[in-house]
Design a protein around this motif. Structure first.
Motif, mmCIF file in Angstrom:
data_model
loop_
_atom_site.group_PDB
_atom_site.id
_atom_site.type_symbol
_atom_site.label_atom_id
_atom_site.label_comp_id
_atom_site.label_asym_id
_atom_site.label_seq_id
_atom_site.Cartn_x
_atom_site.Cartn_y
_atom_site.Cartn_z
ATOM 1 N N GLU A 128 16.995 9.182 0.959
ATOM 2 C CA GLU A 128 17.476 8.971 -0.403
ATOM 3 C C GLU A 128 16.616 9.703 -1.438
ATOM 4 O O GLU A 128 16.992 9.802 -2.600
ATOM 5 C CB GLU A 128 17.475 7.468 -0.723
ATOM 6 N N GLY A 129 15.457 10.195 -1.004
ATOM 7 C CA GLY A 129 14.569 10.875 -1.939
ATOM 8 C C GLY A 129 13.941 9.947 -2.951
ATOM 9 O O GLY A 129 13.528 10.371 -4.033
ATOM 10 N N LYS A 130 13.851 8.662 -2.616
ATOM 11 C CA LYS A 130 13.289 7.678 -3.541
ATOM 12 C C LYS A 130 11.806 7.497 -3.242
ATOM 13 O O LYS A 130 11.399 7.393 -2.083
ATOM 14 C CB LYS A 130 14.032 6.352 -3.413
ATOM 15 N N ARG A 131 11.008 7.411 -4.311
ATOM 16 C CA ARG A 131 9.558 7.344 -4.129
ATOM 17 C C ARG A 131 8.913 6.697 -5.344
ATOM 18 O O ARG A 131 9.312 6.960 -6.478
ATOM 19 C CB ARG A 131 8.999 8.751 -3.947
ATOM 20 N N ALA A 132 7.920 5.855 -5.099
ATOM 21 C CA ALA A 132 7.176 5.238 -6.197
ATOM 22 C C ALA A 132 5.811 4.818 -5.683
ATOM 23 O O ALA A 132 5.596 4.678 -4.473
ATOM 24 C CB ALA A 132 7.924 4.031 -6.763
ATOM 25 N N THR A 133 4.894 4.629 -6.618
ATOM 26 C CA THR A 133 3.557 4.169 -6.248
ATOM 27 C C THR A 133 3.068 3.125 -7.234
ATOM 28 O O THR A 133 3.503 3.088 -8.392
ATOM 29 C CB THR A 133 2.560 5.345 -6.210
ATOM 30 N N PHE A 134 2.185 2.283 -6.760
ATOM 31 C CA PHE A 134 1.401 1.383 -7.599
ATOM 32 C C PHE A 134 -0.067 1.693 -7.339
ATOM 33 O O PHE A 134 -0.508 1.723 -6.176
ATOM 34 C CB PHE A 134 1.662 -0.087 -7.252
ATOM 35 N N LEU A 135 -0.821 1.925 -8.398
ATOM 36 C CA LEU A 135 -2.264 2.063 -8.274
ATOM 37 C C LEU A 135 -2.871 0.721 -7.866
ATOM 38 O O LEU A 135 -2.262 -0.334 -8.083
ATOM 39 C CB LEU A 135 -2.864 2.518 -9.604
ATOM 40 N N PRO A 136 -4.081 0.719 -7.315
ATOM 41 C CA PRO A 136 -4.720 -0.552 -6.956
ATOM 42 C C PRO A 136 -4.859 -1.514 -8.135
ATOM 43 O O PRO A 136 -4.874 -2.733 -7.943
ATOM 44 C CB PRO A 136 -6.097 -0.111 -6.441
ATOM 45 N N GLN A 137 -4.933 -0.971 -9.358
ATOM 46 C CA GLN A 137 -5.074 -1.821 -10.538
ATOM 47 C C GLN A 137 -3.884 -2.760 -10.724
ATOM 48 O O GLN A 137 -3.999 -3.807 -11.370
ATOM 49 C CB GLN A 137 -5.233 -0.956 -11.798
ATOM 50 N N VAL A 138 -2.723 -2.400 -10.161
ATOM 51 C CA VAL A 138 -1.516 -3.223 -10.332
ATOM 52 C C VAL A 138 -1.665 -4.580 -9.644
ATOM 53 O O VAL A 138 -1.012 -5.557 -10.018
ATOM 54 C CB VAL A 138 -0.277 -2.460 -9.808
ATOM 55 N N TRP A 139 -2.559 -4.662 -8.647
ATOM 56 C CA TRP A 139 -2.780 -5.948 -7.977
ATOM 57 C C TRP A 139 -3.246 -7.024 -8.955
ATOM 58 O O TRP A 139 -3.048 -8.223 -8.702
ATOM 59 C CB TRP A 139 -3.832 -5.789 -6.879
ATOM 60 N N GLU A 140 -3.864 -6.621 -10.067
ATOM 61 C CA GLU A 140 -4.339 -7.607 -11.041
ATOM 62 C C GLU A 140 -3.184 -8.428 -11.600
ATOM 63 O O GLU A 140 -3.331 -9.617 -11.874
ATOM 64 C CB GLU A 140 -5.083 -6.897 -12.175
ATOM 65 N N GLY A 141 -2.031 -7.797 -11.768
ATOM 66 C CA GLY A 141 -0.860 -8.507 -12.272
ATOM 67 C C GLY A 141 0.065 -9.006 -11.187
ATOM 68 O O GLY A 141 0.899 -9.887 -11.433
ATOM 69 N N LEU A 142 -0.062 -8.432 -9.974
ATOM 70 C CA LEU A 142 0.790 -8.824 -8.845
ATOM 71 C C LEU A 142 -0.094 -9.066 -7.620
ATOM 72 O O LEU A 142 -0.114 -8.274 -6.676
ATOM 73 C CB LEU A 142 1.813 -7.719 -8.539
ATOM 74 N N PRO A 143 -0.850 -10.154 -7.611
ATOM 75 C CA PRO A 143 -1.814 -10.379 -6.524
ATOM 76 C C PRO A 143 -1.192 -10.764 -5.184
ATOM 77 O O PRO A 143 -1.855 -10.670 -4.151
ATOM 78 C CB PRO A 143 -2.681 -11.519 -7.063
ATOM 79 N N ASP A 144 0.075 -11.192 -5.196
ATOM 80 C CA ASP A 144 0.737 -11.586 -3.952
ATOM 81 C C ASP A 144 1.353 -10.354 -3.281
ATOM 82 O O ASP A 144 2.169 -9.653 -3.901
ATOM 83 C CB ASP A 144 1.833 -12.609 -4.241
ATOM 84 N N PRO A 145 1.002 -10.047 -2.028
ATOM 85 C CA PRO A 145 1.524 -8.845 -1.364
ATOM 86 C C PRO A 145 3.045 -8.769 -1.316
ATOM 87 O O PRO A 145 3.620 -7.684 -1.461
ATOM 88 C CB PRO A 145 0.922 -8.935 0.045
ATOM 89 N N GLU A 146 3.711 -9.894 -1.101
ATOM 90 C CA GLU A 146 5.177 -9.884 -1.056
ATOM 91 C C GLU A 146 5.753 -9.444 -2.400
ATOM 92 O O GLU A 146 6.672 -8.619 -2.460
ATOM 93 C CB GLU A 146 5.708 -11.272 -0.684
#
Length: 234
Positions: free
Chosen positions: A178-196
């Motif tokens: 599909e050519g779909k791609r995205a990333t989250f930097l490690p800093q995003v864990w601060e707002g989304l600490p749950d892996p799921e």
């Protein structure tokens, strides 16, 4: 191989040097052998490197706003600034994101990468209006230096979730066909600490359907070194 090593800032280091006479005894006619390792020429990055990268980012935006600084690519007097590295530049106002642009793979010298990502974060991030001079004065800058992304192999969803390292891993999620791609930097864990939740939001960012099996996606992870202006003002 040597061309690729040069692009990645690697240099040969001699590990050992021997000849056939060392084992056969006759040194009148010998064959020589040497072993080398390709290792980074980069210094260990510290606070001084972070200050320099933040300075490059701020001067790049300042020049674009006509508030001082030289336009164009920065002069990279130090060798580590001329190495190809991947970076992200994040703009923050208070606790709110104001722009974030970067590259996941090294494509150009680090100084140029930071300067261009800073300008793009200020003026080309489509989630925000272009940064104004008034805003710039109250905007905090953060520079992240990325490691080389590595494929994360897993058999099923639960295994992937278990292998994630909250606060450490930056994650790239790709759906190849599909050519779909995205990333989250490690800093995003601060707002989304749950892996799921982290993965669910990353799917949404990539435009991947929530019920898509992760086995059909390619997952990579990386780490970052990061510096923020506010840290140096404390």
């Amino acid at each position: 191989m040597l061309i690729a090593a040069k692009r990645k800032g690697l240099a040969p280091k001699l590990l050992d040097c021997r000849n056939s006479g060392d084992t056969a005894g006759d040194k009148s006619r010998v064959v020589g052998y040497a072993s080398f390792a390709l290792a980074s020429e980069s210094p260990r990055y510290g606070a001084g490197h972070g200050r320099k990268l933040l300075q490059i980012a701020r001067q790049s935006i300042s020049a674009a706003l006509g508030a001082g600084g030289e336009p164009g690519a920065p002069v990279a007097e130090e060798s580590w600034l001329r190495e190809s590295r991947a970076s992200f530049v994040t703009l923050i106002q208070g606790d709110e994101l104001r722009g974030c642009v970067g590259a996941l793979e090294a494509q150009r010298p680090l100084a140029q990468d930071v300067a261009e990502n800073a300008r793009a974060a200020a003026f080309e991030d489509t989630r925000f209006k272009p940064l104004t001079l008034d805003e710039f004065e109250r905007t905090d800058i953060e520079v992240s230096l990325l490691s080389t992304p590595k494929r994360l192999l897993f058999e099923h969803h639960a295994e992937l979730i278990a292998r994630l390292r909250p606060g450490v891993d930056g994650i790239i999620l790709e759906q190849g066909e599909e050519g779909k791609r995205a990333t989250f930097l490690p800093q995003v864990w601060e707002g989304l600490p749950d892996p799921e939740q982290f993965i669910a939001h990353l799917k949404r960012k990539a435009g991947i359907a929530p019920d898509t099996e992760l086995r059909s996606c390619r997952v990579k992870r990386y780490t970052v070194l990061k510096w923020r202006e506010a840290e140096f003002r404390q």
